[in-house]
Design a protein around this motif. Structure first.
Motif, PDB file in Angstrom:
ATOM      1  N   GLY A   1     -32.645 -16.668  73.762  1.00 54.61           N
ATOM      2  CA  GLY A   1     -32.000 -17.834  73.159  1.00 54.61           C
ATOM      3  C   GLY A   1     -30.500 -17.716  73.011  1.00 54.61           C
ATOM      4  N   LEU A   2     -29.921 -16.680  73.567  1.00 52.51           N
ATOM      5  CA  LEU A   2     -28.454 -16.578  73.514  1.00 52.51           C
ATOM      6  C   LEU A   2     -27.871 -17.019  74.859  1.00 52.51           C
ATOM      7  CD1 LEU A   2     -27.568 -13.483  71.408  1.00 52.51           C
ATOM      8  CD2 LEU A   2     -29.181 -15.308  71.002  1.00 52.51           C
ATOM      9  N   ALA A   3     -26.562 -17.179  74.877  1.00 49.76           N
ATOM     10  CA  ALA A   3     -25.915 -17.662  76.090  1.00 49.76           C
ATOM     11  C   ALA A   3     -25.002 -16.606  76.691  1.00 49.76           C
ATOM     12  CB  ALA A   3     -25.108 -18.918  75.771  1.00 49.76           C
ATOM     13  N   PRO A   4     -25.172 -16.327  77.971  1.00 51.64           N
ATOM     14  CA  PRO A   4     -24.330 -15.344  78.641  1.00 51.64           C
ATOM     15  C   PRO A   4     -23.026 -15.978  79.110  1.00 51.64           C
ATOM     16  CG  PRO A   4     -26.059 -16.083  80.130  1.00 51.64           C
ATOM     17  CD  PRO A   4     -26.219 -16.875  78.861  1.00 51.64           C
ATOM     18  N   VAL A   5     -21.928 -15.359  78.733  1.00 54.93           N
ATOM     19  CA  VAL A   5     -20.615 -15.862  79.148  1.00 54.93           C
ATOM     20  C   VAL A   5     -19.981 -14.866  80.101  1.00 54.93           C
ATOM     21  CG1 VAL A   5     -18.335 -16.563  78.372  1.00 54.93           C
ATOM     22  CG2 VAL A   5     -20.324 -16.941  76.919  1.00 54.93           C
ATOM     23  N   LEU A   6     -19.523 -15.355  81.222  1.00 53.04           N
ATOM     24  CA  LEU A   6     -18.906 -14.485  82.213  1.00 53.04           C
ATOM     25  C   LEU A   6     -17.470 -14.192  81.814  1.00 53.04           C
ATOM     26  CD1 LEU A   6     -20.736 -13.610  84.268  1.00 53.04           C
ATOM     27  CD2 LEU A   6     -20.077 -15.519  85.723  1.00 53.04           C
ATOM     28  N   LEU A   7     -17.178 -12.916  81.592  1.00 52.60           N
ATOM     29  CA  LEU A   7     -15.830 -12.562  81.149  1.00 52.60           C
ATOM     30  C   LEU A   7     -15.083 -11.846  82.266  1.00 52.60           C
ATOM     31  CD1 LEU A   7     -16.082 -13.603  78.423  1.00 52.60           C
ATOM     32  CD2 LEU A   7     -16.588 -11.313  77.578  1.00 52.60           C
ATOM     33  N   PRO A   8     -13.803 -12.102  82.416  1.00 57.45           N
ATOM     34  CA  PRO A   8     -13.022 -11.364  83.402  1.00 57.45           C
ATOM     35  C   PRO A   8     -12.670 -10.011  82.802  1.00 57.45           C
ATOM     36  CG  PRO A   8     -11.589 -12.823  82.207  1.00 57.45           C
ATOM     37  CD  PRO A   8     -12.985 -13.051  81.657  1.00 57.45           C
ATOM     38  N   HIS A   9     -12.322  -9.066  83.644  1.00 60.26           N
ATOM     39  CA  HIS A   9     -11.941  -7.766  83.104  1.00 60.26           C
ATOM     40  C   HIS A   9     -10.433  -7.775  82.881  1.00 60.26           C
ATOM     41  CE1 HIS A   9     -11.131  -3.405  83.006  1.00 60.26           C
ATOM     42  NE2 HIS A   9     -12.308  -3.378  82.423  1.00 60.26           N
ATOM     43  N   SER A  10     -10.022  -8.590  81.924  1.00 57.21           N
ATOM     44  CA  SER A  10      -8.603  -8.727  81.637  1.00 57.21           C
ATOM     45  C   SER A  10      -8.429  -9.110  80.183  1.00 57.21           C
ATOM     46  CB  SER A  10      -8.010  -9.811  82.546  1.00 57.21           C
ATOM     47  OG  SER A  10      -6.951 -10.475  81.889  1.00 57.21           O
ATOM     48  N   VAL A  11      -7.804  -8.221  79.438  1.00 51.61           N
ATOM     49  CA  VAL A  11      -7.608  -8.454  78.019  1.00 51.61           C
ATOM     50  C   VAL A  11      -6.824  -9.746  77.808  1.00 51.61           C
ATOM     51  CG1 VAL A  11      -6.415  -7.616  75.978  1.00 51.61           C
ATOM     52  CG2 VAL A  11      -7.760  -6.046  77.365  1.00 51.61           C
ATOM     53  N   ASP A  12      -5.889  -9.950  78.704  1.00 51.41           N
ATOM     54  CA  ASP A  12      -5.079 -11.152  78.638  1.00 51.41           C
ATOM     55  C   ASP A  12      -5.919 -12.412  78.644  1.00 51.41           C
ATOM     56  OD1 ASP A  12      -2.401 -10.487  78.511  1.00 51.41           O
ATOM     57  OD2 ASP A  12      -1.970 -11.932  80.122  1.00 51.41           O
ATOM     58  N   LEU A  13      -6.762 -12.492  79.643  1.00 51.23           N
ATOM     59  CA  LEU A  13      -7.588 -13.691  79.779  1.00 51.23           C
ATOM     60  C   LEU A  13      -8.639 -13.783  78.680  1.00 51.23           C
ATOM     61  CD1 LEU A  13      -8.030 -13.861  83.650  1.00 51.23           C
ATOM     62  CD2 LEU A  13      -6.834 -15.479  82.166  1.00 51.23           C
ATOM     63  N   ILE A  14      -9.274 -12.676  78.394  1.00 44.57           N
ATOM     64  CA  ILE A  14     -10.301 -12.709  77.349  1.00 44.57           C
ATOM     65  C   ILE A  14      -9.667 -13.104  76.021  1.00 44.57           C
ATOM     66  CG2 ILE A  14     -12.019 -11.402  76.076  1.00 44.57           C
ATOM     67  CD1 ILE A  14     -12.403  -9.628  78.403  1.00 44.57           C
ATOM     68  N   GLY A  15      -8.496 -12.536  75.761  1.00 44.03           N
ATOM     69  CA  GLY A  15      -7.828 -12.799  74.497  1.00 44.03           C
ATOM     70  C   GLY A  15      -7.478 -14.267  74.321  1.00 44.03           C
ATOM     71  N   ARG A  16      -7.292 -14.927  75.438  1.00 46.22           N
ATOM     72  CA  ARG A  16      -6.910 -16.328  75.385  1.00 46.22           C
ATOM     73  C   ARG A  16      -8.103 -17.227  75.049  1.00 46.22           C
ATOM     74  NH1 ARG A  16      -3.238 -16.713  80.271  1.00 46.22           N
ATOM     75  NH2 ARG A  16      -2.094 -15.167  79.056  1.00 46.22           N
ATOM     76  N   LEU A  17      -9.275 -16.692  75.252  1.00 45.37           N
ATOM     77  CA  LEU A  17     -10.478 -17.490  75.007  1.00 45.37           C
ATOM     78  C   LEU A  17     -10.676 -17.719  73.517  1.00 45.37           C
ATOM     79  CD1 LEU A  17     -11.209 -17.845  77.768  1.00 45.37           C
ATOM     80  CD2 LEU A  17     -12.879 -16.025  77.612  1.00 45.37           C
ATOM     81  N   THR A  18     -11.116 -18.897  73.171  1.00 45.87           N
ATOM     82  CA  THR A  18     -11.312 -19.187  71.754  1.00 45.87           C
ATOM     83  C   THR A  18     -12.794 -19.304  71.450  1.00 45.87           C
ATOM     84  OG1 THR A  18     -11.167 -21.520  72.201  1.00 45.87           O
ATOM     85  CG2 THR A  18      -9.148 -20.415  71.574  1.00 45.87           C
ATOM     86  N   ILE A  19     -13.555 -18.397  71.997  1.00 51.20           N
ATOM     87  CA  ILE A  19     -14.982 -18.486  71.744  1.00 51.20           C
ATOM     88  C   ILE A  19     -15.441 -17.296  70.913  1.00 51.20           C
ATOM     89  CG2 ILE A  19     -15.477 -19.772  73.834  1.00 51.20           C
ATOM     90  CD1 ILE A  19     -16.331 -17.078  75.025  1.00 51.20           C
ATOM     91  N   PRO A  20     -16.429 -17.559  70.087  1.00 54.72           N
ATOM     92  CA  PRO A  20     -16.948 -16.517  69.202  1.00 54.72           C
ATOM     93  C   PRO A  20     -18.029 -15.725  69.922  1.00 54.72           C
ATOM     94  CG  PRO A  20     -17.934 -18.631  68.679  1.00 54.72           C
ATOM     95  CD  PRO A  20     -17.093 -18.841  69.890  1.00 54.72           C
TER      96      PRO A  20
END
Lengths: 333, 333
Positions: A101-120
DNA sequence: CACATAAGAAGAAACGTTTCTTTCATTGCG
DNA sequence: CGCAATGAAAGAAACGTTTCTTCTTATGTG
């Protein structure tokens, strides 16, 4: 599951001429409402196409149930080079996550990009982390829980699952290498734990079987780089080459062929990771087999446990099988 | 980007002895606070390891910036069979989405599973939808905006991007088929728009070049099923087979070989979609080339535009190239 | 008939933010 | 010295829910 909508519970309440409480109760089946009211509210909600806001729910519940999947770049570079392995991990991890019941989110291997995401994020799966992996550091700082497939060689490992590369490679050597044979271990790209482990396995076998072990490294998978590395490796009578990864093994094979060397007659060749192309090479290349499917399942389950606060979680390894092929046939002891 | 934390802005306010407003202002650089206060609050926040809640932000802003990627099952079945194509689409779409600061969520092609998810989707990308695709219907109902790669053949298409399969296949025929040749189009698995289009292209070519066109279908990719289909196709002197998809083409080739038929001398073979294995087959198989990368980029960008409310969005096709290989060499007109 | 009880429905708080508005105190100028 | 202007900080509303509490009215019983 909601898109951008605007009908809120207040709209429904207003339209039905009741309070928001009543709407909430009517829709959830709770509270003590007479059936007519309940029905009427439901009808109005239906008409207005009302969907509760997932975000508002998340606010209340303190989480949305999202877990990241982050794949560190492989030797060479992009994600696309390792398609098979990568796809197996992504699909299996996703399925396990979705099944809960959870959702998989595809993350890039980049702190920059991940940090920009506003998802919990409730947690993350990090595949084949690099040494001193910045993404792991980022997650530590942000208090995002994670499980890794493989370990960050430069960090006190938290929770991980991995193939037992150490035993795998030494078992493969046991079956294909003559004691005393001169070995060379060829590596490429960033340092990853599976290389460290495989190397350690090879070292162990070499030291207990009177063998020498050279270790060589090159940055990329360009054929010329590999050629030079193979050149260096062969100086001094090496008779068994171990490539860190399937794609490197293929390049090495090409290199040997170009030099007029026969495999396995002149040099034997092993790969520390398997792939479909290895079977089709000529000659097919002996390798240790990974388990991306099982790894992904285990890692995802461990992460889910971790998120749910289960105690006593332990890192684990999966035993590896060996695929003996003509590039390094079984020795007859 | 936040994990499960508990330090809230209130905690910081209390610890710093100020109001939440002051904390918010201090941290965001807004409001008119004296530097000492700002610094102090920042220090406290740092000490407490405070991170604003992404969900709360989402509540305020009315969205979290998440877009789903949903891949309909391919002929045969699972995702894993089409790895290359699938991976190209997923990686490219993800990159485009991430570059815009949104998060790509991997969705299963199952209304059941998607419906169970409690995440707020700003939009979704649906790859190769089926006829009367239930996921599309679900998104319609839930008012989730989407863009498809390929179309749902059973539905008034909304916004889509696709390869120009119709023109692609007819151009390939133009170059490899003798006018008047007897054609057979072999399909497999669920009906998808690219098949419909390719079929239409083939029909068009056949009708304008005095050719006949048989259409045959089988459910799965088991070799026996394909064998039977090929058997039926060949009855009646068909000289050119067109396989809907690369994997089918390979099976068909195996079938022909088993029957002792030579390609292209006895029968010519074409594939309506390309793949790396087609090049390596013997003989290599002529095909029309898709553009998963470009498709994914375009689709993701269109979706992002759609989400941002941009008007005048138009569906689009990408012209396809043909790869002429020995299985159906160019005709000499 | 009065009072207790229960049904039915509304109110309010809480989840964690941001931002708009208000309050209070200080400074400066006439 | 008094008032306006300004600086500093707090208050309150809003985002969309759920749930706990309160209120009102009707029903039933003694």
């Amino acid at each position: 599951m909601t898109g951008k909508r605007k009908t809120t519970i207040k709209d429904v309440a207003a339209a039905a001429g009741v309070s928001v409480t009543t709407v909430s109760d009517a829709l959830s089946g709770k509270g003590r409402l007479p059936e007519p009211t309940r029905l009427k509210v439901k009808a109005v909600a239906e008409t207005l196409n009302y969907r509760p806001s997932a975000i508002a729910l998340g606010l209340r519940e303190g989480g949305l149930g999202m877990v990241g999947i982050c794949i560190a770049p492989a030797a060479g570079n992009a994600i696309l080079t390792d398609v098979g392995y990568w796809a197996a991990i992504v699909t299996h991890a996703s399925q396990t996550i979705l099944a809960q019941g959870l959702a998989p989110v595809l993350l890039p291997h980049s702190v920059d990009l991940i940090g920009r995401l506003t998802i919990p994020l409730d947690g993350a799966l990090v595949v084949d982390p690099l040494e001193y992996d910045p993404v792991l550091a980022f997650f530590d700082e942000k208090k995002v829980r994670y499980v890794t497939i493989g370990r960050d060689p430069g960090r006190e490992a938290a929770l991980w699952v991995d193939d037992d590369n150490r035993t795998g490679i030494s078992r493969l050597l046991e079956r294909t290498a003559q004691p005393g044979a001169a070995l060379a271990f060829l590596t490429v790209g960033p340092k990853k734990s599976y290389v460290v482990d495989a190397l350690e396995g090879a070292r162990h076998w070499a030291s207990t079987h009177g063998s020498s072990l050279k270790v060589l490294h090159c940055e990329g998978l360009e054929q010329e780089q590999v050629d030079r590395m193979v050149e260096r490796a062969l100086r001094g009578g090496v008779t068994m080459l171990i490539a860190q990864v399937d794609r490197l093994a293929l390049r090495v094979l090409a290199s040997l062929e170009a030099k007029g060397l026969r495999v396995p007659d002149d040099v034997r060749l092993l790969s520390a990771s398997d792939g479909p192309e290895l079977e089709r090479a000529s000659p097919p290349i002996s390798a240790v087999r990974q388990h991306p499917d099982a790894l992904a399942d285990m890692a995802a389950n461990a992460l889910l446990d971790l998120i749910r606060g289960k105690a006593d979680l332990k890192s684990a390894t999966i035993p590896m099988e060996t695929a003996i092929r003509p590039s390094a046939p079984a020795i007859t002891a």
